[in-house]
Motif scaffolding. Structure first.
Motif, PDB file in Angstrom:
ATOM      1  N   ASP A 481      65.166  15.742  15.969  1.00  0.00           N
ATOM      2  CA  ASP A 481      64.232  14.617  15.977  1.00  0.00           C
ATOM      3  C   ASP A 481      63.477  14.436  14.670  1.00  0.00           C
ATOM      4  OD1 ASP A 481      62.533  16.778  16.037  1.00  0.00           O
ATOM      5  OD2 ASP A 481      61.388  16.108  17.788  1.00  0.00           O
ATOM      6  N   ARG A 482      63.871  15.171  13.616  1.00  0.00           N
ATOM      7  CA  ARG A 482      63.230  14.994  12.318  1.00  0.00           C
ATOM      8  C   ARG A 482      64.200  15.421  11.225  1.00  0.00           C
ATOM      9  NH1 ARG A 482      58.211  17.937  14.025  1.00  0.00           N
ATOM     10  NH2 ARG A 482      59.069  17.148  15.969  1.00  0.00           N
ATOM     11  N   ASN A 509      64.156  26.498  11.745  1.00  0.00           N
ATOM     12  CA  ASN A 509      63.878  25.231  12.425  1.00  0.00           C
ATOM     13  C   ASN A 509      65.109  24.329  12.516  1.00  0.00           C
ATOM     14  OD1 ASN A 509      60.723  25.052  12.803  1.00  0.00           O
ATOM     15  ND2 ASN A 509      61.073  25.973  10.784  1.00  0.00           N
ATOM     16  N   LYS A 510      66.291  24.928  12.391  1.00  0.00           N
ATOM     17  CA  LYS A 510      67.493  24.100  12.348  1.00  0.00           C
ATOM     18  C   LYS A 510      67.785  23.409  13.674  1.00  0.00           C
ATOM     19  CE  LYS A 510      70.729  27.912  13.316  1.00  0.00           C
ATOM     20  NZ  LYS A 510      71.885  28.666  12.773  1.00  0.00           N
ATOM     21  N   ARG A 511      67.206  23.902  14.778  1.00  0.00           N
ATOM     22  CA  ARG A 511      67.449  23.243  16.062  1.00  0.00           C
ATOM     23  C   ARG A 511      66.758  21.882  16.148  1.00  0.00           C
ATOM     24  NH1 ARG A 511      69.633  26.082  20.228  1.00  0.00           N
ATOM     25  NH2 ARG A 511      70.021  28.303  19.868  1.00  0.00           N
ATOM     26  N   PHE A 719      54.802  19.612   9.714  1.00  0.00           N
ATOM     27  CA  PHE A 719      56.066  18.894   9.863  1.00  0.00           C
ATOM     28  C   PHE A 719      56.884  19.341  11.068  1.00  0.00           C
ATOM     29  CE2 PHE A 719      60.611  18.320   8.667  1.00  0.00           C
ATOM     30  CZ  PHE A 719      60.624  16.935   8.673  1.00  0.00           C
ATOM     31  N   PHE A 720      56.878  20.612  11.377  1.00  0.00           N
ATOM     32  CA  PHE A 720      57.718  21.081  12.476  1.00  0.00           C
ATOM     33  C   PHE A 720      56.998  21.043  13.824  1.00  0.00           C
ATOM     34  CE2 PHE A 720      59.825  23.200   8.811  1.00  0.00           C
ATOM     35  CZ  PHE A 720      61.025  22.520   8.913  1.00  0.00           C
ATOM     36  N   ARG A 721      55.768  20.491  13.829  1.00  0.00           N
ATOM     37  CA  ARG A 721      55.054  20.332  15.099  1.00  0.00           C
ATOM     38  C   ARG A 721      54.594  18.880  15.258  1.00  0.00           C
ATOM     39  NH1 ARG A 721      51.270  25.647  14.860  1.00  0.00           N
ATOM     40  NH2 ARG A 721      51.187  24.963  12.678  1.00  0.00           N
TER      41      ARG A 721
END
Length: 742
Positions: A481-482, A509-511, A719-721
């Motif tokens: 989603d990003r 964070n590759k998922r 960014f990852f949240r």
């Protein structure tokens, strides 16, 4: 058995065309479907009425399925809440759509430029969400031309453009009026406007003008001047609204407003109706009237110049014009002979024309130059003879309708004599009145305009293919989603420890996140650098300045994108045009690619980048010229850039741009970083070409360099949240110092 293809060919052979979805863009001013506030300011005038009437007329046609007139949404207590509504129907198939761009409040068009990329991104997202691309994009004015060019080059839809007024022409007039170049650019953002107009002309497949004069005298000033792509379709007039007075019509309420100004209200009226703008030259009309005793004895002067409560509250231009009018009235003691009403509504305008026609009066447009002159058509449709400037659109209107006289707007004696010639001879008045009524019906109805328009735009769609909606990559990538896209040299690379930390972060964070490289390097060069620095092959490789896209470890080429950017690309013609330019030396073959022509650029002996762009435009080459690091010059197709490639890829991934972090630092990265993406410039690149973007909210200037600056931005945007621009930190308010005792 009939297939879809044979059915389509059958419809084409019989002339049956599919109903067309038309997307119209008109960004500035206040646009709504009723009670148009024409003359409220310089941005809410003839263009506003033109686009609303055109949208309605097209929406009435059977061969048009839908018309969306897209403008900027305005949420501002100083204007009507109508302009905050996201959707407003105009008729069964036409509507106004309002999108956010920049701050909520009303902005003049000169202040919109920094927000146009966000408008493009919001519009693209809306079209993607609705699941239907338009068949045609039609932009109006330079700001919409910028948006239309970006959108057309991204999604592969033909662009039609109408300029309404043009920057180069306006710049010439402002220089002649005594302003210098720096003043003009500062006040009107003229350089950005003209550059946008040049790009629009290079992109548009059809330019619609109102007059032949516009093509020859105004568009002829541009580098990318292709008169064969330009067609004259005069605007229409709403003949249901604008019609002659009937004998038994009662006097409108506006008559009382006018009469209170006049000592002899039964005299014929000379009407001037326009914005209070110095270019409309109203003061010359007042002086011409004042200096002609015959004219003053014969007629009254009615000036309808926008709306006002207090002149002191108007913008400087309108305030100056109205103040000058009042001073001139006083200087010549014109009290009782000149009416200058403070208010009128759009719905009263037809009644104003009919009031003047009933009096046996004349309509005058004394503007220094008039691109078209919609008010001339409205006046003619009510039976009024015309006197108009000889500069611009009135030449065609009066030439077609034979319903009035042209004058030099700087010759006050000529203005007075033309008015007298019509007012003193009833036979002349009647001839011009009848000619105007017949001419408007013949040449200037919206029905005939829409018919001609639809015939011209139909063939434009035949050779175009929209960008696809289905992603060509592994399904796992689609569900992320990003995405993070970074330039390679000087952004990601440069600090081995930072690279190692960055790679570890992306693996964790590759998922949820796709990772992409966006670079000017060729694919083979990128792969060598990635291997040398221990960076895994990313999900997406956008190389050669956005001209090539490869996916995943299999390096699958996006051949649709290659076909898409090949549009109008003529590399041999580019090389020929630049072959003898001093200071341009072709880079090594390893730096060149199918869609990228690269030079070393020596600014000490080479022409400026602007001059090189001008040269290519005059050769009718539709390209992007990219200058980076002060020493490299690249020429790529007009549809290609890093920013366009990123938007194309994220569209195919289904990732909103608000969830995309881009990293760059050179001029080649600017269009990637403007708009709705989250962006970062790492510390070692602050001094480069993007320093002018420091005031934009969605661009973060990191304190750390190279990959560690990217990690800093990831933390800054969470960014990852939450993945958002953080709220500004409130600044402490200083306590007032206590006053010293007396």
């Amino acid at each position: 058995m009939e297939t879809e293809g044979t059915a389509l060919r059958g419809r084409q052979e019989t002339g049956e065309l599919h109903p067309m979805y038309i997307l119209m863009l008109s960004l500035h001013g206040l646009i709504r479907g009723h009670d148009l506030e024409l003359g409220r300011d310089a941005d809410t005038g003839g263009q506003t009425k033109y686009v609303v009437d055109l949208a309605r007329a097209l929406g009435e046609r059977a061969d048009v399925s839908r018309v969306d007139l897209v403008t900027r949404r305005v949420v501002d207590p100083a204007v009507s809440p109508d302009y905050a509504e996201a959707v407003e129907p105009l008729n069964a198939k036409a509507r106004i759509l309002r999108l956010d761009a920049g701050p909520e409040g009303y902005l003049p068009k000169e202040q919109l430029w920094d927000h146009l990329d966000g408008f493009v991104d919001n519009l693209t997202a809306l079209l993607h969400e609705q699941g239907q691309w338009p068949d045609i994009i039609h932009s109006h004015y330079a700001d919409a031309g910028y948006v239309g060019s970006r959108l057309a080059n991204l999604i592969g839809v033909p662009l039609v453009h109408t300029g309404h007024s043009l920057g180069r022409d306006k710049r010439q007039r402002l220089l002649a009026a005594g302003l210098d170049s720096d003043q003009i650019d500062a006040r009107y953002n003229m350089l950005r406007r003209i550059d946008a107009e040049e790009t629009t002309l290079a992109t548009a497949e059809l330019v619609i003008t109102s007059t032949h004069n516009e093509i020859e005298e105004q568009y002829g000033l541009y580098d990318y001047y292709l008169p064969e792509r330009m067609r004259v379709i005069p605007p229409g007039t709403d003949l249901k609204q604008f019609h002659p007075p009937a004998d038994d019509d009662p006097l409108p309420p506006f008559a009382e407003v006018v009469e209170r100004f006049l000592d002899e209200p039964d005299k014929p009226l000379i009407l001037a109706l326009s914005r209070a703008d110095h270019r409309k030259n109203i003061i010359a009309l007042v002086e011409a009237y004042a200096e002609s005793p015959r004219l003053r004895a014969l007629a009254n002067l009615l000036i309808v110049a926008g709306n006002r409560d207090d002149i002191r509250d108007l913008d400087e231009g309108a305030r100056t014009v109205l103040t000058d009018i009042l001073i001139t009235i006083d200087a010549h003691d014109l009290y009782g002979q000149v009416a200058l009403p403070k208010h009128h509504s759009a719905d009263e305008v037809p009644e104003i024309y009919r009031l003047v026609a009933r009096s046996g009066g004349v309509f005058i447009n004394p503007a220094l130059t008039e691109p078209f002159g919609l008010t001339l058509l409205e006046a003619a449709a009510t039976g009024l003879p015309l006197v108009a400037t000889e500069n611009g659109g009135p030449v065609d209107i009066i030439g077609n309708c034979k319903n009035g006289l042209l004058v030099d707007p700087l010759d006050r004696t000529a203005i007075a004599e033309a008015l007298l010639k019509i007012l003193e001879d009833r036979e002349t008045w009647t001839t011009y009145s009848q000619n105007g009524l017949a001419g408007v019906r013949r040449f200037y109805s919206w029905t005939s305009h829409a018919e001609r328009y639809r015939a011209l735009i139909g063939p434009l769609t035949e050779l175009h293919e929209h960008i696809p909606d289905t992603p060509p990559m592994r399904r796992a990538m689609v569900y992320r989603d990003r995405a993070l896209f970074t330039d390679l040299d000087q952004s990601l690379l440069g600090d081995p420890e930072g690279v190692e930390q960055f790679v570890a972060m992306m693996k964790r964070n590759k998922r949820c996140a796709n990772f992409g490289i966006v670079t000017g390097r060729r694919l083979d060069s990128v792969l060598i650098e990635l291997k040398r620095h221990g960076i895994p092959v990313p999900d997406v490789l956008i190389t050669s300045l956005g001209t090539e896209i490869h996916y995943s470890g299999q390096l699958v080429l996006d051949d649709y994108w290659a076909d898409h950017v090949d549009h109008l690309w003529s590399p041999r013609a580019v090389r020929r045009a630049l072959a003898e330019i001093p200071g341009l030396v072709p880079q090594r073959k390893i730096e060149q690619s199918r869609f990228k022509i690269s030079y070393h650029y020596d600014p000490t002996i080479a022409p400026s980048v602007e001059e090189i762009s001008t040269l290519l435009r005059t050769r009718e080459l539709s390209v992007n010229v990219i200058h980076a690091f002060g020493q490299f010059l690249d020429i790529v197709p007009i549809r290609a850039s890093k920013g366009q490639a990123v938007r194309y890829v994220t569209h195919r991934f289904g990732i909103p741009l608000e969830h995309v972090l881009v990293v760059g630092g050179s001029g080649a990265d600017e269009d990637m970083m403007r708009g709705n993406t989250l962006a970062v410039v790492v510390a070692n690149r602050h001094h480069e070409e993007l320093s002018q973007l420091a005031d934009l909210d969605r661009i973060y200037f990191a304190e750390q360099a190279h990959a560690k600056g990217i990690l800093e931005a990831i933390d800054h945007y969470d960014f990852f949240r939450s993945c958002r621009v953080p709220d500004p930190i409130p600044q402490p308010v200083a306590e007032p110092e206590p006053e010293a005792p007396a």
